[in-house]
Design a protein around this motif. Structure first.
Motif: not given
Length: 495
Positions: A333-335, A367-370, A373-376, A384-385
């Motif tokens: 997902f992060k990739e 939390k890491d997944v969310w 998304i935010v930092t990218r 989404a929220w």
């Protein structure tokens, strides 16, 4: 530039460029400039604007001719405006001498809409104008009959073609084979294929692929392989689509080894598998719990120079979290986010991943997944929220849900009324008046900025929440009272 801007429907900019071309060098302007514009107006269903281009052309020193008029008719007919095209044809036939291509465009348009009477009327008019239908005209009409399921008429037309010395070609027979296969008339489709070969018309890759597709669609995979062998022996090279139909039939039956064998065979004959081939095999591997095999296929794909697409990422993410491989699901997902492929259509994947993580008590991972998304810098809207906040709330993390609700409002997105009502209910149970007051104050302020009354917003949220709770209860009751037996004709009631 004109093509690109017209594709983006920036028609004002297109006309501005044409004006500039006129000033710089009028010889730059040719018919193709206006044909591009006509086609784009037609694809946007802006029929009047498309026709107006004809009148504008002389202003730029370019007189429309039969070719330009034919392009306009063709564009209108291919984009669902055949009625307007037919009316224009009648109005303009004095100005532009009709040719067989003009009649062909109209006939194609009527056949595409299933208006076969109108198509036959065009055929009559064509003959009256001194044109005998060619193979393209006949194939369009043949396709019209086949799509409408009028196979008797289609076969009569095939005989007429032969009487008129217009021998059917591979496309003609393929049209009939495809229609018969779609109706599961596989033996009739085979007879047409044999008739085609007897008449001296050689089947091409498309014909073979169509017949293979038909057999595989209805579970006759062995017959599909026989046709594949016959195709190769006849000197025809199978393409991606040929193998894809067999592959999908194996996927439907859950036959992973056979799918892997097909991929290997494709590589041996020099037909390099693309994403349309790799995606179903990866999907099946994940579905069967063979995550390692899915990862191996992913690696093979990249070694072949293929970059995984959005569909590939979604398949792998769903496959991983459905099989409990949560770390791997998060990494993929992060990739996907890192490659800039995350947008609103993938909110369903986000929802599934977050809920799976939270149900497994993996709060920090979610939390890491969310955070990723935010930092990218991904564009996050209210939906989404809401997915994130509801996932937290439903899995017992009320305080975290409220904290992110405050972040949401800081980002300028107002919570939905039922989200607010849900959070207030949860905070009352926790006796946390401080956060409740903070959220309420912010919601009051945002409601005022949007010319809404807080009282109406609050009532609507409470009402929507009650309706959702009631709908859930009714759904559970319906499942609980559903009879566990079905009446079968001629038999007893079976448990």
């Amino acid at each position: 530039m004109i093509k690109s801007l017209a594709k983006m429907r920036q028609f004002g900019a297109v006309w501005a460029i044409i004006e500039e071309m006129t000033k710089q060098n009028s010889e730059l302007i040719g018919p193709e400039v206006f044909v591009v514009l006509m086609r784009r107006f037609a694809s946007s269903r802006m029929v009047k604007k498309a026709i107006e281009v004809l009148d504008e052309m002389p202003k730029y020193g370019c007189e429309p001719d039969e070719y330009v008029f034919g392009c306009l008719l063709d564009a209108l007919c291919k984009n669902g405006s055949v009625k307007d095209a037919a009316q224009l044809f009648e109005e303009m036939r004095v100005r532009f001498k009709p040719g067989i291509k003009h009649f062909t465009s109209l006939l194609y348009g009527w056949c595409r809409e299933g208006k076969l009477m109108e198509a036959k009327f065009v055929l009559v008019k064509m003959r009256e104008a001194g044109f005998e239908p060619d193979i393209v005209v006949y194939n369009n009409l043949l396709n019209g009959y086949a799509v409408a399921g009028k196979m008797a008429d289609a076969f009569h037309l095939l005989q007429e073609m032969r009487r008129k010395c217009c021998e059917p070609n591979a496309t003609s027979f393929t049209i009939l084979i495809q229609a018969l296969c779609s109706q599961e008339k596989l033996e009739e489709a085979t007879r047409v294929f044999v008739d085609m070969q007897k008449s001296g018309c050689e089947a091409d890759t498309v014909t073979y692929t169509t017949l293979i597709s038909g057999f595989c669609k209805w579970g006759k995979i062995d017959r599909g392989y026989e046709l594949l062998d016959s195709m190769i022996q006849g000197g025809h090279t199978p393409n991606q689509m040929t193998y894809l139909h067999i592959l999908l039939a194996h996927e439907k039956k859950g036959e992973l080894e056979e799918c892997l064998g097909l991929v290997e065979e494709m590589q041996k004959i020099g037909c390099t598998p693309d994403l349309t081939i790799f995606n179903p095999v990866i999907r099946l591997a994940c579905k069967l719990g063979e995550i390692r095999q899915g990862v191996q296929l992913w690696n093979d794909m990249e070694l072949n120079g293929l970059s995984p697409g959005l569909d590939t990422f979604v398949i792998m993410i769903h496959g991983c979290f459905e099989q409990g491989c949560l770390v791997e699901a998060c990494e993929y997902f992060k990739e996907m986010v890192g490659r800039g492929l995350f947008s609103s259509p993938q909110y369903g994947t986000l929802k599934g991943l977050l809920n799976t993580l939270l149900r497994a008590d993996k709060l920090e991972m979610s939390k890491d997944v969310w955070s990723c998304i935010v930092t990218r810098g991904c564009e996050l809207n209210m939906y989404a929220w809401t997915i994130w906040i509801h996932a937290l709330f439903l899995n017992g993390h009320v305080k975290e849900a409220c904290s992110y609700c405050l972040d949401m409002m800081d980002a300028g997105a107002m919570p939905q009324p039922d989200t607010f009502a849900k959070l207030m209910t949860g905070l009352r149970k926790l006796y946390n008046r401080q956060i409740a007051a903070e959220i309420t104050d912010k919601v009051r302020q945002m409601a005022a900025e949007r010319n809404m009354t807080f009282k109406m917003y609050k009532r609507r949220g409470e009402r929507d929440l009650k309706e959702k709770v009631k709908a859930k209860k009714d759904g559970r009751k319906g499942r609980a009272h559903r009879p566990r037996w079905r009446r079968r004709s001629g038999g007893a009631n079976l448990l």
